[in-house]
Design a protein around this motif. Structure first.
Motif, PDB file in Angstrom:
ATOM      1  N   PRO A 132       6.813   5.478  -0.852  1.00 35.51           N
ATOM      2  CA  PRO A 132       6.091   5.263   0.416  1.00 35.51           C
ATOM      3  C   PRO A 132       5.324   3.940   0.422  1.00 35.51           C
ATOM      4  O   PRO A 132       4.554   3.657  -0.492  1.00 35.51           O
ATOM      5  N   GLY A 133       5.573   3.126   1.428  1.00 36.96           N
ATOM      6  CA  GLY A 133       4.884   1.850   1.532  1.00 36.96           C
ATOM      7  C   GLY A 133       5.416   0.788   0.581  1.00 36.96           C
ATOM      8  O   GLY A 133       4.991  -0.360   0.628  1.00 36.96           O
ATOM      9  N   GLY A 134       6.367   1.134  -0.290  1.00 32.88           N
ATOM     10  CA  GLY A 134       7.029   0.162  -1.159  1.00 32.88           C
ATOM     11  C   GLY A 134       6.165  -0.397  -2.273  1.00 32.88           C
ATOM     12  O   GLY A 134       6.540  -1.373  -2.922  1.00 32.88           O
ATOM     13  N   ARG A 135       4.984   0.205  -2.531  1.00 36.54           N
ATOM     14  CA  ARG A 135       4.127  -0.293  -3.624  1.00 36.54           C
ATOM     15  C   ARG A 135       4.229   0.660  -4.804  1.00 36.54           C
ATOM     16  O   ARG A 135       3.913   1.844  -4.692  1.00 36.54           O
ATOM     17  N   LEU A 136       4.681   0.102  -5.920  1.00 32.90           N
ATOM     18  CA  LEU A 136       4.942   0.914  -7.104  1.00 32.90           C
ATOM     19  C   LEU A 136       3.990   0.475  -8.221  1.00 32.90           C
ATOM     20  O   LEU A 136       4.159  -0.602  -8.800  1.00 32.90           O
ATOM     21  N   PRO A 137       2.956   1.280  -8.516  1.00 37.00           N
ATOM     22  CA  PRO A 137       2.032   0.898  -9.586  1.00 37.00           C
ATOM     23  C   PRO A 137       2.778   0.688 -10.914  1.00 37.00           C
ATOM     24  O   PRO A 137       3.755   1.396 -11.202  1.00 37.00           O
ATOM     25  N   PRO A 164      -0.461  -5.066 -11.943  1.00 39.06           N
ATOM     26  CA  PRO A 164      -1.001  -3.779 -11.503  1.00 39.06           C
ATOM     27  C   PRO A 164       0.014  -2.977 -10.705  1.00 39.06           C
ATOM     28  O   PRO A 164       0.056  -1.756 -10.766  1.00 39.06           O
ATOM     29  N   ALA A 165       0.837  -3.681  -9.929  1.00 40.78           N
ATOM     30  CA  ALA A 165       1.820  -2.972  -9.104  1.00 40.78           C
ATOM     31  C   ALA A 165       2.941  -3.906  -8.692  1.00 40.78           C
ATOM     32  O   ALA A 165       2.742  -5.121  -8.559  1.00 40.78           O
ATOM     33  N   LEU A 166       4.112  -3.324  -8.500  1.00 39.08           N
ATOM     34  CA  LEU A 166       5.249  -4.069  -7.964  1.00 39.08           C
ATOM     35  C   LEU A 166       5.399  -3.724  -6.499  1.00 39.08           C
ATOM     36  O   LEU A 166       5.147  -2.606  -6.087  1.00 39.08           O
ATOM     37  N   ARG A 167       5.827  -4.706  -5.746  1.00 43.69           N
ATOM     38  CA  ARG A 167       6.207  -4.453  -4.356  1.00 43.69           C
ATOM     39  C   ARG A 167       7.731  -4.535  -4.288  1.00 43.69           C
ATOM     40  O   ARG A 167       8.321  -5.545  -4.698  1.00 43.69           O
ATOM     41  N   LEU A 168       8.340  -3.480  -3.765  1.00 41.68           N
ATOM     42  CA  LEU A 168       9.795  -3.447  -3.645  1.00 41.68           C
ATOM     43  C   LEU A 168      10.206  -4.097  -2.328  1.00 41.68           C
ATOM     44  O   LEU A 168       9.583  -3.860  -1.290  1.00 41.68           O
ATOM     45  N   THR A 169      11.228  -4.911  -2.357  1.00 43.28           N
ATOM     46  CA  THR A 169      11.658  -5.619  -1.150  1.00 43.28           C
ATOM     47  C   THR A 169      13.130  -5.327  -0.854  1.00 43.28           C
ATOM     48  O   THR A 169      13.869  -4.895  -1.741  1.00 43.28           O
ATOM     49  N   PRO A 170      13.575  -5.606   0.363  1.00 40.84           N
ATOM     50  CA  PRO A 170      15.006  -5.452   0.672  1.00 40.84           C
ATOM     51  C   PRO A 170      15.807  -6.714   0.357  1.00 40.84           C
ATOM     52  O   PRO A 170      16.944  -6.837   0.783  1.00 40.84           O
ATOM     53  N   TRP A 171      15.218  -7.654  -0.378  1.00 40.15           N
ATOM     54  CA  TRP A 171      15.837  -8.969  -0.590  1.00 40.15           C
ATOM     55  C   TRP A 171      16.337  -9.165  -2.024  1.00 40.15           C
ATOM     56  O   TRP A 171      16.366 -10.292  -2.518  1.00 40.15           O
ATOM     57  N   ARG A 172      16.704  -8.119  -2.715  1.00 41.27           N
ATOM     58  CA  ARG A 172      17.101  -8.213  -4.135  1.00 41.27           C
ATOM     59  C   ARG A 172      16.007  -8.903  -4.948  1.00 41.27           C
ATOM     60  O   ARG A 172      16.262  -9.761  -5.781  1.00 41.27           O
ATOM     61  N   ALA A 173      14.781  -8.524  -4.687  1.00 44.95           N
ATOM     62  CA  ALA A 173      13.636  -9.149  -5.364  1.00 44.95           C
ATOM     63  C   ALA A 173      12.475  -8.165  -5.393  1.00 44.95           C
ATOM     64  O   ALA A 173      12.393  -7.267  -4.554  1.00 44.95           O
ATOM     65  N   VAL A 174      11.614  -8.353  -6.375  1.00 37.54           N
ATOM     66  CA  VAL A 174      10.354  -7.614  -6.394  1.00 37.54           C
ATOM     67  C   VAL A 174       9.216  -8.634  -6.370  1.00 37.54           C
ATOM     68  O   VAL A 174       9.390  -9.784  -6.782  1.00 37.54           O
TER      69      VAL A 174
END
Ligand code: SF4
Length: 447
Positions: free
Chosen positions: A34-39, A280-290
């Motif tokens: 949810p929200g694409g933020r992965l601690p 602290p956290a990764l943000r998941l993106t739809p661009w083949r990138a974090v």
């Protein structure tokens, strides 16, 4: 009580954690964050599970979902239990299926990005709490909340999208497309986003009545009048521009985050686990990138781990499947062989796409590519120009080293004979086609 684990879905359906999809390298378990933020600690925990229960590969879907690959039927129950303990599994597979909400990955990092993550989390929860929509919405029906700013979600297609209008506190509400192609319906405030999304989804269900699989198809056939009678929106203010996206705005070091691409859209769990400990956290993106949150990320260390920080890195233009060792059908180490090609073909990859497939199925890129290597035996490839995997080939049964030499020769031929600003596909066509260019390549290799 354990929630049901449904039979694996076939390719093309919409998998989840409770409804894995059977693909070439085993079951694919998709996690909607949810929200694409992965601690970081949660990412590390997922890596441990992927290593224990999968084939050691994880990747990102085009909807910024994390996917654990190569899971066996036998391992699935234990993996699902562990994911449930992490809070990543819904009670009902049907609830999970409709939670297709994507929001701007830079929300909270880029001051110019409207804070859409809390809205996305609220919409995610509201969908999970709306049983009337679970079966009624088609698989892949999706929502985008684009906060704009430095890296807007401009090129991501959605059934229902909300694009922040700069300096107004308003969102443009549009349906059936990316930022440019979607049909605008009007505007709403941030407070109204969740209710508007649910009302529009229900309006689609009612008006479509099972006849249109996506909202774009409904609008194309019947226009927006029906939606307008069911969803009250204020009219669009005149001429407010919405910025587009370029990878320069995502990759590399920025204030507050580092954008990191990776070849093939996939990562090893070892790689992801190491990176997870840096932030602290990764943000998941739809661009083949974090995106890695933080101002003190050691970019040299990230680069040394294989992270891609430059948007023009040739590795970003490669496709390769998981290959031998990860997929039972894999005849070659496709990804390693593809990386060798990237080292010798920077000019080709600046304007074209190279695909390496470990069997003729071509899972990673079904369409034709500028150069396609298709494995045809133990450590041997067919090499084709402007062809798909398993299609026409100019060279048959060559070793990976020979294939690399051929691509290096094609790079040389293109570099010396191309016209100004001519892309490699147009170059091959101008010179008479794949067979004629193959003859030139042969002459160059021999020379
Ligand atoms: S292309 Fe072949 S080897 Fe590669 S993932 Fe698909 S089935 Fe497996």
């Amino acid at each position: 009580m354990r929630a049901p684990i449904n039979p694996p879905r076939v390719r093309g359906a919409c998998p989840g954690a409770l409804v894995p999809m059977a693909v070439a390298d085993g079951l694919l378990v998709r996690l909607r964050i949810p929200g694409g933020r992965l601690p970081g600690p949660m990412a590390a925990a997922i890596c441990g599970l992927a290593e224990r229960h999968g084939n050691g590969l994880v990747d990102l879907s085009q909807r910024a979902n994390l996917q654990i690959r190569g899971v066996t039927e036998a391992a699935l129950p234990a993996l699902t239990d562990a994911l449930r303990e992490l809070g990543l599994v819904n009670g009902d597979p049907a609830a999970e299926r409709v939670r297709n909400v994507l929001c701007s990955p830079t929300c909270g990092l880029d001051p110019a990005c409207t804070p859409v993550r809390p809205l996305a989390q609220a919409l995610d929860a509201a969908l999970a709490d709306s049983p009337d929509l679970w079966a009624a919405l088609p698989a892949k029906f999706s929502f985008v909340l684009n906060g704009g700013g430095q890296a807007p979600l401009a090129d991501t297609v959605a059934d229902i999208r909300f694009d922040a209008l700069p300096d107004t506190g308003l969102f443009r509400v549009a349906v059936g497309g990316d930022q440019t192609g979607a049909t605008p319906l009007g505007v709403c405030t941030a407070d109204a986003v969740v209710d508007t999304a649910l009302t529009l989804a229900r309006a689609y269900v009612r008006l479509s009545n099972g006849r249109y699989r996506r909202l774009a198809a409904l609008v194309a056939a019947e226009g927006t009048a029906g939606l307008a009678t069911l969803v009250a929106l204020a009219p669009m203010p005149v001429s407010i521009g919405l910025p587009g996206l370029s990878l320069e705005q995502v990759l590399g070091a920025h204030t507050g985050w580092v954008g990191l691409g990776f070849a093939f859209g996939g990562m090893s769990v070892q790689w992801l686990a190491l990176v997870a400990h840096m932030t602290p956290a990764l943000r998941l993106t739809p661009w083949r990138a974090v995106l890695l949150e933080g101002d003190r990320i050691d970019t040299d260390a990230v680069r040394a781990l294989g992270g891609i920080l430059a948007p023009d890195d040739p590795r970003l233009m490669l496709s390769a499947c998981s290959g031998r060792g990860a997929c039972d059908s894999g005849l070659t180490h496709a990804r390693g062989d593809a990386l060798a090609l990237a080292r010798v073909a920077p000019r080709l990859l600046a304007r074209g796409h190279i695909h390496v497939s470990a069997c003729a199925k071509g899972c990673a890129h079904p369409a034709p590519a500028l150069v396609t290597l298709t494995a045809r035996g133990d450590q041997a490839y067919d090499v084709g120009l402007l062809a798909p995997a398993g299609g026409a080939a100019q060279w048959r049964g060559v070793t990976p080293a020979r294939a690399t030499s051929l691509v290096a020769a094609l790079e040389a031929v293109y570099t010396h004979r191309m016209r100004t600003d001519e892309d490699p596909a147009a170059f091959i066509t101008r010179l008479g086609g794949p067979a004629e260019v193959a003859a030139l390549v042969e002459a160059t290799v021999v020379a």
